[in-house]
Each structure stands twice: as structure tokens, then as C-alpha cells.
Motif scaffolding. Sequence first.
Motif, short mmCIF file in Angstrom:
data_model
loop_
_atom_site.label_atom_id
_atom_site.label_comp_id
_atom_site.label_asym_id
_atom_site.label_seq_id
_atom_site.Cartn_x
_atom_site.Cartn_y
_atom_site.Cartn_z
N SER A 1 0.83 -1.21 0.00
CA SER A 1 0.00 0.00 0.00
C SER A 1 0.86 1.25 0.00
O SER A 1 1.98 1.26 0.54
CB SER A 1 -0.94 0.00 1.20
OG SER A 1 -0.20 -0.02 2.40
N PHE A 2 0.34 2.30 -0.62
CA PHE A 2 1.04 3.58 -0.69
C PHE A 2 0.03 4.66 -1.06
O PHE A 2 -1.10 4.37 -1.44
CB PHE A 2 2.18 3.54 -1.71
CG PHE A 2 1.82 2.92 -3.02
CD1 PHE A 2 1.97 1.55 -3.22
CD2 PHE A 2 1.32 3.68 -4.06
CE1 PHE A 2 1.62 0.95 -4.42
CE2 PHE A 2 0.97 3.10 -5.27
CZ PHE A 2 1.13 1.73 -5.45
N VAL B 1 -3.76 3.57 -2.04
CA VAL B 1 -4.01 2.43 -2.92
C VAL B 1 -3.46 1.18 -2.25
O VAL B 1 -2.35 1.21 -1.70
CB VAL B 1 -3.33 2.64 -4.29
CG1 VAL B 1 -3.26 1.34 -5.08
CG2 VAL B 1 -4.07 3.68 -5.10
N GLU B 2 -4.25 0.13 -2.26
CA GLU B 2 -3.77 -1.12 -1.66
C GLU B 2 -3.93 -2.29 -2.65
O GLU B 2 -5.00 -2.46 -3.24
CB GLU B 2 -4.55 -1.44 -0.37
CG GLU B 2 -4.02 -2.70 0.31
CD GLU B 2 -4.76 -3.03 1.59
OE1 GLU B 2 -4.28 -2.67 2.67
OE2 GLU B 2 -5.85 -3.64 1.51
N TYR B 3 -2.84 -3.02 -2.80
CA TYR B 3 -2.87 -4.27 -3.58
C TYR B 3 -2.88 -5.42 -2.58
O TYR B 3 -2.04 -5.46 -1.68
CB TYR B 3 -1.64 -4.37 -4.48
CG TYR B 3 -1.71 -3.46 -5.68
CD1 TYR B 3 -2.12 -3.94 -6.92
CD2 TYR B 3 -1.40 -2.11 -5.57
CE1 TYR B 3 -2.21 -3.10 -8.02
CE2 TYR B 3 -1.49 -1.27 -6.66
CZ TYR B 3 -1.88 -1.77 -7.88
OH TYR B 3 -1.97 -0.94 -8.96
N ARG B 4 -3.84 -6.31 -2.75
CA ARG B 4 -3.94 -7.44 -1.81
C ARG B 4 -3.75 -8.75 -2.57
O ARG B 4 -4.39 -8.98 -3.60
CB ARG B 4 -5.31 -7.42 -1.13
CG ARG B 4 -5.49 -8.49 -0.07
CD ARG B 4 -6.74 -8.21 0.76
NE ARG B 4 -6.53 -7.10 1.68
CZ ARG B 4 -5.95 -7.22 2.88
NH1 ARG B 4 -5.53 -8.40 3.30
NH2 ARG B 4 -5.81 -6.17 3.65
N ARG C 1 -7.11 -4.84 -6.25
CA ARG C 1 -6.62 -3.48 -6.01
C ARG C 1 -7.80 -2.66 -5.48
O ARG C 1 -8.91 -2.74 -6.02
CB ARG C 1 -6.13 -2.85 -7.32
CG ARG C 1 -5.76 -1.39 -7.23
CD ARG C 1 -5.57 -0.79 -8.61
NE ARG C 1 -5.20 0.60 -8.54
CZ ARG C 1 -6.06 1.60 -8.46
NH1 ARG C 1 -7.36 1.36 -8.42
NH2 ARG C 1 -5.64 2.86 -8.42
N SER C 2 -7.53 -1.90 -4.42
CA SER C 2 -8.57 -1.00 -3.93
C SER C 2 -7.98 0.39 -3.74
O SER C 2 -6.77 0.54 -3.50
CB SER C 2 -9.15 -1.50 -2.60
OG SER C 2 -8.14 -1.52 -1.62
N GLU C 3 -8.80 1.38 -3.91
CA GLU C 3 -8.34 2.77 -3.77
C GLU C 3 -9.23 3.50 -2.77
O GLU C 3 -10.46 3.47 -2.91
CB GLU C 3 -8.40 3.48 -5.13
CG GLU C 3 -7.76 4.84 -5.11
CD GLU C 3 -7.68 5.46 -6.50
OE1 GLU C 3 -7.68 4.71 -7.50
OE2 GLU C 3 -7.64 6.70 -6.57
N GLY C 4 -8.60 4.09 -1.77
CA GLY C 4 -9.35 4.81 -0.75
C GLY C 4 -10.29 3.90 0.04
O GLY C 4 -11.35 4.33 0.48
N GLY C 5 -9.93 2.62 0.15
CA GLY C 5 -10.76 1.68 0.91
C GLY C 5 -11.99 1.21 0.15
O GLY C 5 -12.78 0.44 0.65
N ALA C 6 -12.16 1.68 -1.07
CA ALA C 6 -13.34 1.29 -1.85
C ALA C 6 -12.90 0.94 -3.27
O ALA C 6 -11.72 0.81 -3.54
CB ALA C 6 -14.34 2.44 -1.87
#
Lengths: 202, 139
Positions: free
Chosen positions: A97-98, A111-114, A126-131
Motif C-alpha cells: 500500500s502507498f 491504494v492497496e494491492y492485496r 486493487r482498492s483505492e481509498g478503501g473502496a
Amino acid sequence: MVSRESKNAVYTAFRGFTFVEILVVIVLAVLVIGGIMKAFTQFRRGFSQGEETGITLQESGMFLARLRSDLINAVPDKRLPPDRWRESVEATPNTLSFTVYTGESDRTSVVEYRYDAGNGKGSITRSEGGARTRQLVNGRIASLTWSVETEEIADKGTGSGTRFLWIDLRASFRGEKTPGTKGKEIVVATKLFPARLIRSLN
Amino acid sequence: MTLVEILVAVALLSAVMIPVLFSFTAGSRGLAMSAEDLTVHTAAIELLEQVMAAPFDLVPTGTFANDRIRDGRPFSPATPLRFHISDVPGIERKLEIAEVMKDGRVCLKKVTVTIALSSADAKTPPRLFSLKCLLAREN
């Protein structure tokens, strides 16, 4: 009364196949049909493997492009004190995440890649801003590791240092939608440099 | 139907099937080349991005052959920058950095990355892939 000559003439004019001719035709037919069936089976298997490889290539390429695009827009997290610049990108075995700058709304978001290992059939979302969660790779990752590496090199004369940060990514992609139909393995080993973030850190 | 007719039919059928089988081989080759494209493209961007991320004044000029581009090795004695390279078998890298002068001052640096992908067949020449970019002085 029919003479022997006329019987022979009829026999000669309407003669059937000999046993040897029928055998030759059967052997040839078996060989040809067998060859065609074998070729068709190989074709189908090859086509399925090719299809798997094509989809894997598409998904792995899209994942890399998306991650690279996000890293181009990565910026430092303003909440972090300067001495903790190494935490600008956070990596765990399952998440990366970054913070990125989004030009659309002129703000930053995380942005988070899980990565879900999924017993050898891993996926990435991939999620952006928790959504806005989106699946980038669906069950096609055999293995994946990512880590954040940093380096600080001293500038001659200035007394300050130049900071570098990059993501070391290693992944093996392989599709197997139908059991037993594995596509070609695609191995990716690369380092990704968020140029904008690095410039902001220096 | 005579044996000759059957043989002619078999020959015709084979002649029809051969192009079909060849078309599949071509498709497989195309997929293999796409996978290679992803490999060389990724390797080229890796090298280009780290040069782009470096401060303008620290980016050295010159030609860097494959044997000099090793993970952790300095670009040159003139700069503290070091290469950060992933191990990718079967490729050779080349980096060229040239200065572009304007009014007696270096205003741009032209960066060219070339990746050569060696073929499994020794007779086939390696495939070459290049990426170029210009680095601008920001101050």
C-alpha cells in the motif's frame, strides 16, 4: 442354358473387391482417421493451453501496468515524519500500500494491492481509498513476493544524501482453468521505481 | 473405387490438414513471442525507471555494456549511483546516456535502453528491443 463363357464375362464385369483390397483400405482408413484424431486432440489441448497462456499474459501484463501506473503517481504520506520516509510504501507478504495523487479530484488517496495466495492459484485485488475494489489477477498466480527496498547514498560535497526506494517484485503466473490444462508459466522478476515519490523524498 | 483413387483421396486430405496444423504452430509461436515481449519490456522499464528517478546531476553519461550492468554495481566512478537489476536469464542489457547541450549548458540527457533476447536456436539472431527517453534538468 448359360454357357461357361457368358458366366465368366458377367463375373469379370461385376467383380467385387478382393479380401486383400478391403484389408488395405481398412488399414489406410484406420491410419488416416487415427492420425486426424491424434492431431485434433493435440490441437484441442494446445488450443486450451494457448488460451490459458493468453489470458495469463493479459492479466499479468495488466497487473504490472496498473501497479506501475500507480507508482508513477505515488507521493509521500504527509502524516509521516521525514525520518520515516522508508515507510512511504508499506509491504507485507499479502499487501502493498502507498499514497497516490489522483489528478481527477486533486487529492491523495491510499491504494492497496492485496494478494490472496489461494493454494497455488493466487489472485490480486486493487482498492483505492478503501473502496472501488477490482480484481486484477484471478487465480493465476503460482507464487508472488514483493518487498520494499531502500538506499541512501551520500552526495559529494553537499553533506546530504539521495534517497532511493523501490519495490522488488517476483511472481510466477500460470493459468489452469480446466484441471490438467496448464498454460505456459510466465515468470516476472523486476524492480519498480516510483520516480515521483523518489523525487519528492529528495 | 480403386486403390489408386483411395490413395489420391488420402493425399488430398493430408494436403488439406497440413496448413491447419501449421496455423496452430504459428499461433503457439505468437504466444511465446508475447511472453518474451513482456519479459524484455519489463527488463527495459526496470533499467529506464531507475535512471529517470535519479537526480539529474548524478546521472552519468556514456555507454554501459551488459557486463557492467550488475545488481549493486556502481554506474561509474564518477557517480554514487548503483544499478539495481533483477536476475532475468537469457537477456543482455545495454544503456546509453548522452548529453544534450543548449547555450553551453547540459539541459537534457538522452537515455536509450536496449535489451537483446537470445534465442534458444543458436542460428537465430537475438531479438532487440529499445526504449528511449529524455531527462530534463528541473533547476
